[in-house]
Enzyme design. Structure first.
Site, PDB file in Angstrom:
ATOM      1  N   GLU A  51       8.314 -15.440  -9.708  1.00 29.86           N
ATOM      2  CA  GLU A  51       7.690 -14.149  -9.402  1.00 29.86           C
ATOM      3  C   GLU A  51       6.985 -13.526 -10.594  1.00 29.86           C
ATOM      4  OE1 GLU A  51      11.181 -11.955  -7.734  1.00 29.86           O
ATOM      5  OE2 GLU A  51       9.651 -11.157  -6.393  1.00 29.86           O
TER       6      GLU A  51
ATOM      7  N   LYS B 140      13.215 -15.441  -9.377  1.00 30.37           N
ATOM      8  CA  LYS B 140      12.876 -14.459 -10.423  1.00 30.37           C
ATOM      9  C   LYS B 140      11.831 -15.043 -11.356  1.00 30.37           C
ATOM     10  CE  LYS B 140      13.959 -11.540  -9.134  1.00 30.37           C
ATOM     11  NZ  LYS B 140      14.690 -11.413  -7.928  1.00 30.37           N
TER      12      LYS B 140
ATOM     13  N   CYS C 145       0.819  -1.203   0.000  1.00 29.45           N
ATOM     14  CA  CYS C 145       0.000   0.000   0.000  1.00 29.45           C
ATOM     15  C   CYS C 145       0.865   1.270   0.000  1.00 29.45           C
ATOM     16  CB  CYS C 145      -0.930   0.078   1.202  1.00 29.45           C
ATOM     17  SG  CYS C 145      -2.101  -1.265   1.291  1.00 29.45           S
TER      18      CYS C 145
ATOM     19  N   ASN D  97      -1.688   2.249   5.484  1.00 26.46           N
ATOM     20  CA  ASN D  97      -0.788   1.177   5.048  1.00 26.46           C
ATOM     21  C   ASN D  97      -0.398   0.419   6.300  1.00 26.46           C
ATOM     22  OD1 ASN D  97       1.315  -0.397   3.981  1.00 26.46           O
ATOM     23  ND2 ASN D  97       2.809   1.237   4.322  1.00 26.46           N
ATOM     24  N   GLY D  98      -0.615  -0.906   6.305  1.00 20.90           N
ATOM     25  CA  GLY D  98      -0.261  -1.716   7.476  1.00 20.90           C
ATOM     26  C   GLY D  98      -1.386  -2.663   7.835  1.00 20.90           C
TER      27      GLY D  98
ATOM     28  N   ARG E 108       4.120  -0.374  -4.766  1.00 24.78           N
ATOM     29  CA  ARG E 108       3.829  -0.880  -3.425  1.00 24.78           C
ATOM     30  C   ARG E 108       2.551  -1.706  -3.374  1.00 24.78           C
ATOM     31  NH1 ARG E 108       6.778   1.800   0.415  1.00 24.78           N
ATOM     32  NH2 ARG E 108       5.339   1.148   2.043  1.00 24.78           N
TER      33      ARG E 108
ATOM     34  N   GLU F  95      18.051 -17.746  -6.594  1.00 26.54           N
ATOM     35  CA  GLU F  95      17.625 -16.437  -7.106  1.00 26.54           C
ATOM     36  C   GLU F  95      17.013 -16.560  -8.501  1.00 26.54           C
ATOM     37  OE1 GLU F  95      17.015 -13.729  -5.853  1.00 26.54           O
ATOM     38  OE2 GLU F  95      17.074 -12.260  -7.473  1.00 26.54           O
TER      39      GLU F  95
ATOM     40  N   LYS G  60       6.260  -4.545  -3.784  1.00 26.30           N
ATOM     41  CA  LYS G  60       7.707  -4.326  -3.726  1.00 26.30           C
ATOM     42  C   LYS G  60       8.242  -4.341  -2.296  1.00 26.30           C
ATOM     43  CE  LYS G  60      11.643  -3.053  -5.542  1.00 26.30           C
ATOM     44  NZ  LYS G  60      12.337  -4.190  -6.152  1.00 26.30           N
TER      45      LYS G  60
ATOM     46  N   HIS H 268      19.142 -36.545  -3.831  1.00 19.16           N
ATOM     47  CA  HIS H 268      18.427 -36.790  -2.577  1.00 19.16           C
ATOM     48  C   HIS H 268      16.947 -36.418  -2.690  1.00 19.16           C
ATOM     49  CE1 HIS H 268      22.213 -37.654  -0.583  1.00 19.16           C
ATOM     50  NE2 HIS H 268      22.699 -36.662  -1.309  1.00 19.16           N
TER      51      HIS H 268
ATOM     52  N   TRP I 217      -2.579  -2.862  -1.653  1.00 19.92           N
ATOM     53  CA  TRP I 217      -2.205  -4.273  -1.738  1.00 19.92           C
ATOM     54  C   TRP I 217      -3.041  -4.945  -0.650  1.00 19.92           C
ATOM     55  CZ3 TRP I 217      -0.191  -8.025   1.500  1.00 19.92           C
ATOM     56  CH2 TRP I 217       0.308  -9.177   0.884  1.00 19.92           C
TER      57      TRP I 217
END
Ligand code: AGP
Length: 619
Positions: A498, A495, A2, A100-101, A27, A491, A614, A514, A74
């Site tokens: 996402e 990527k 947010c 926001n929160g 955000r 990583e 983000k 394994h 968000w």
């Protein structure tokens, strides 16, 4: 998570708020809204979907007011919808709030408010804030907000307006970021600096439990007990142009391309006559000499950088080092004490779990060091010392340049500590620095190969899509790496998932037998990082094992590798030759590009992938 913006001045508030929100859309982007005071009435418009949907609606019936608040969401509580979008009003329709929160005790407070006759229309936690302000409002918004915030548990940054007080915007923060932008005859508040940079470069960073009142002529800051706080402003050194696409189709591509220059600038800035300098660092060299262990915590991509840090710190500083995800660290009972150097890595410097982990480490007596990109962020301010990555604003949700900048700082920090503690001799240091200095040029060389739109990675992505659709209607990726490039396997997988929503897993190649080997048939694509001399033969054996089971292999090898052609791999990506210590800086670039081109082939929203935000400022 947010983005909130508040404005008061003489400009058209709608324009300012939309501009600010567009800078904060990274955000959250599932809905957006504004509340603007015009002729002592609130003009509320909010819409589900991206900001442009709201902007289109506002275009048809623009508001003329010069004070207002805005939000880009968000979703946490309640699905994305017009009703759940912010701002939220009280029963009288005179008070509007953006938040926001997460308000953790909202159900308890809601029960009380319902009993008192308040009517709720949304499923959000935020709506209780507008009703609490209504409850305590006796003609002064600041007083009502100040009574309200004392009842809230959880994290919040809020901005509120009252239609009968068209001369003030009131805000408060607790564990969610909020900054003030200072103008001439106008003032701003926002979740992050880019929202105000089109209008001012003078900002004040708020701390927890501070209430601000913006008027046209000034800003007052008080603590929750009403004591006035005087705070210095800072001048932002970067330009808003850096947060623009500058002709690129996506921020992600722009940010991938910037990586070589960022590392190059960092070396210019940090290396003076062969000496490493961290000017902003408030921790004394003598303190660095006495640590017995290093702990690193971070989330997501920053965690992967931390994992690489462990390899290099243990090798060159010879101190035990462990790495944890912030969310795991904070809920276990870690052995962190005054002998621990606690490093927290965060691009945004606002990630809720990393911030909480930092506070926990401080509580246990560790000396804390933040590696942050966002200047003035909470982690940067609360750590005992900070080293900035100076990668410039990273806008794409999928982190790329922040990662390589974090890696580069970790190399520098390793060499700095190694020298300080006598673990790296002067001649060795000279050699290490000389090789490190080659990295940016090689990164740029690699990047320039991929500036051709018909590059091999784009072609592989195309084939993957065809293969994925035509043959199996489903596929996935496995990324294998060893040693210092194992974190890059994680990583690369992160990527891809996402931004392309394709299942991907990163694994240490030695672990393949394994478990993951059971997945191998003609379906998955396996990315094998085979650039390192030390583990090259082992990786070739892994490749053989995959090929023996009909797996499709993309091999990342060092330029000039003659051996790989004998191993029947399906695709090859070459990486310029560099000492393997620095190879992670290069290897990650094609992995980022592979994710980018796959997502592009599928036509996904690369910069704003679904469900993600983000900066994760809630737990
Ligand atoms: C990476 O692509 C992510 N979007 C995410 O994992 C990110 O790295 C993580 O949320 C940590 O963020 P920070 O660096 O701002 O703390």
């Amino acid at each position: 998570m947010c983005g909130i913006v508040g404005y008061i001045g003489t400009r058209n508030a709608q324009g300012v708020l939309l501009k600010g929100l567009s800078r904060l859309e990274y955000r959250g982007y599932d809905s957006a809204g504004v509340a603007i005071i015009e002729s002592r009435k609130l003009n509320l418009v909010k819409r589900q979907g991206k900001l442009r949907i709201l902007a289109d609606v506002l275009k048809d019936d623009p508001s003329k007011g010069t004070i207002g608040i805005g939000h880009t969401r968000w979703a946490t509580h309640g699905v994305p919808s017009d009703t759940n979008a912010h701002p939220h009003l009280d029963c009288t329709g005179k008070i509007a709030v953006v938040h926001n929160g997460i308000i953790e005790n909202y159900l308890d407070l809601k029960k009380i408010l319902l009993k008192e006759g308040h009517k709720f229309v949304s499923e959000t936690d935020t709506e209780i804030i507008s009703h609490l302000i209504e409850k305590y409002y006796k003609g002064n918004l600041e007083t009502a907000v100040s009574r309200t915030v004392k009842l809230l548990k959880g994290s919040y940054a809020i901005a509120a307006v009252h239609s009968l007080e068209p001369d003030k915007v009131v805000g408060a923060r607790c564990d969610s970021p909020l900054i003030v932008g200072l103008g001439e005859g106008e003032n701003f508040m926002a979740s992050d600096v880019p929202a105000v940079l089109d209008f001012t470069k003078e900002v004040i960073y708020l701390d927890n439990h501070e209430i601000i009142v913006l008027t046209r002529s000034g800003v007052t800051i008080k603590d929750y007990d009403g004591r006035t706080i005087s705070k210095k402003s800072s001048t932002i050194k970067w330009d808003i142009k850096q947060a623009e696409k500058s002709g690129y189709e996506h921020f992600m591509l722009k940010e991938i391309y910037e990586q070589g220059d960022i590392v190059s600038n960092m070396l210019d800035e940090r290396l003076r006559a062969g000496k490493i300098s961290f000017e902003e660092l408030a921790i004394k060299a003598s303190a660095f000499k006495r640590f017995k262990k290093i702990a690193i915590v971070a989330c997501g991509t920053a965690y992967h950088a931390g994992l690489t840090g462990k390899y290099i710190l243990e090798e060159y500083v010879r101190i035990p080092c462990w790495v944890d995800t912030s969310s795991e660290f904070r809920y276990r009972n870690p052995i962190v004490d005054k002998d621990t150097l606690f490093i927290v890595i965060s691009q945004s410097g606002e990630t809720a779990d990393s911030l909480a982990a930092l506070r926990e480490a401080k509580r246990r007596g560790a000396v804390t060091l933040g590696i942050c990109n966002a200047v003035g962020s909470s982690i940067a301010r609360e750590s005992d010392g900070v080293i900035y990555t100076h990668a410039g604003p990273e806008i794409a949700v999928a982190s790329t340049k922040a990662y390589t900048a974090q890696l580069a700082i970790l190399y520098l920090l390793t060499f700095y500590l190694g020298k300080l503690r006598g673990a790296i001799s002067p001649p060795k240091m000279k050699k290490l620095i000389a090789e490190f200095k080659r990295a940016p040029e090689l990164m740029n060389e690699l990047i320039s190969e991929y500036k051709d739109p018909y590059n091999n990675i784009a072609a592989y992505a195309s084939e993957f899509k065809r293969y994925y659709y035509e043959k199996h209607n489903k596929s996935y990726f496995l990324y294998l790496g060893r040693n210092i490039n194992y974190p890059n396997a994680l990583e690369g997988a992160l990527k891809l998932k996402e931004i392309s929503y394709i299942s991907a897993e990163g694994y240490p190649a030695g672990e393949m037998k394994h478990g993951p080997i059971a997945l191998i048939d003609e379906n998955p694509w396996v990315v094998c990082i085979a650039t390192q001399a030390k583990t090259y033969d082992k990786m070739l054996s892994n490749i053989q094992e995959i090929k023996a089971r009909s797996g499709i292999v993309i091999a990342l090898v060092t330029e000039g590798d003659k051996e790989i052609q004998h191993h029947n791999v399906n695709y090859v990506i070459e990486i310029p030759k560099i000492d393997e210590l620095f190879s992670p800086l290069l290897v990650v670039i094609p992995l980022q590009l592979l994710a980018y081109y796959v997502a592009k082939k599928f036509g996904y929203d690369i910069d704003q992938p679904r469900n993600l935000a983000k900066s994760v400022t809630v737990e």
